[in-house]
Design a protein around this motif. Structure first.
Motif, short mmCIF file in Angstrom:
data_model
loop_
_atom_site.label_atom_id
_atom_site.label_comp_id
_atom_site.label_asym_id
_atom_site.label_seq_id
_atom_site.Cartn_x
_atom_site.Cartn_y
_atom_site.Cartn_z
N MET A 1 68.83 -45.52 -18.80
CA MET A 1 70.21 -45.88 -18.58
C MET A 1 71.00 -44.64 -18.18
N SER A 2 71.85 -44.78 -17.21
CA SER A 2 72.62 -43.63 -16.77
C SER A 2 73.82 -43.40 -17.70
N ARG A 3 74.33 -42.21 -17.62
CA ARG A 3 75.47 -41.84 -18.47
C ARG A 3 76.71 -42.63 -18.10
N THR A 4 76.90 -42.90 -16.81
CA THR A 4 78.07 -43.67 -16.38
C THR A 4 78.02 -45.10 -16.91
N PHE A 5 76.83 -45.68 -16.92
CA PHE A 5 76.68 -47.04 -17.43
C PHE A 5 77.07 -47.10 -18.91
N ILE A 6 76.64 -46.13 -19.67
CA ILE A 6 76.97 -46.08 -21.09
C ILE A 6 78.47 -45.91 -21.28
N VAL A 7 79.09 -45.08 -20.45
CA VAL A 7 80.55 -44.89 -20.53
C VAL A 7 81.27 -46.20 -20.24
N TRP A 8 80.81 -46.96 -19.23
CA TRP A 8 81.43 -48.26 -18.91
C TRP A 8 81.27 -49.25 -20.06
N ILE A 9 80.11 -49.27 -20.70
CA ILE A 9 79.88 -50.18 -21.83
C ILE A 9 80.82 -49.82 -22.98
#
Length: 77
Positions: A1-9
């Motif tokens: 999982m990318s860092r941006t995806f985690i930030v969006w979640i």
């Protein structure tokens, strides 16, 4: 999982929490209280709605990126 995806979640969950917290003031102003079952249903509904919308967006992006939404040429041409 990318860092941006985690930030969006995390941002989506924080937004959902803020919305739920703000709605409690609205309900308290109406003079009606919620039982424990009501709070459980309220929170579960918000989380499931967020999950469903994220899943449907992911499917639409997957479909578009893999050519499932491309227009096929007419048969016989």
């Amino acid at each position: 999982m990318s860092r941006t995806f985690i930030v969006w979640i995390v941002a989506a969950l924080v937004g959902l929490g803020a919305l739920l917290w703000g709605a409690t003031f609205f309900w308290q102003g109406l003079g009606s209280g919620l039982s424990g079952h009501g709070w459980f249903a309220y929170i579960l509904g918000g989380v499931l709605t967020l999950g469903l919308s994220a899943g449907l967006f992911a499917l639409s992006f997957y479909s578009a990126r893999h050519g499932h939404d491309d227009i096929d040429p007419p048969a016989g041409s």
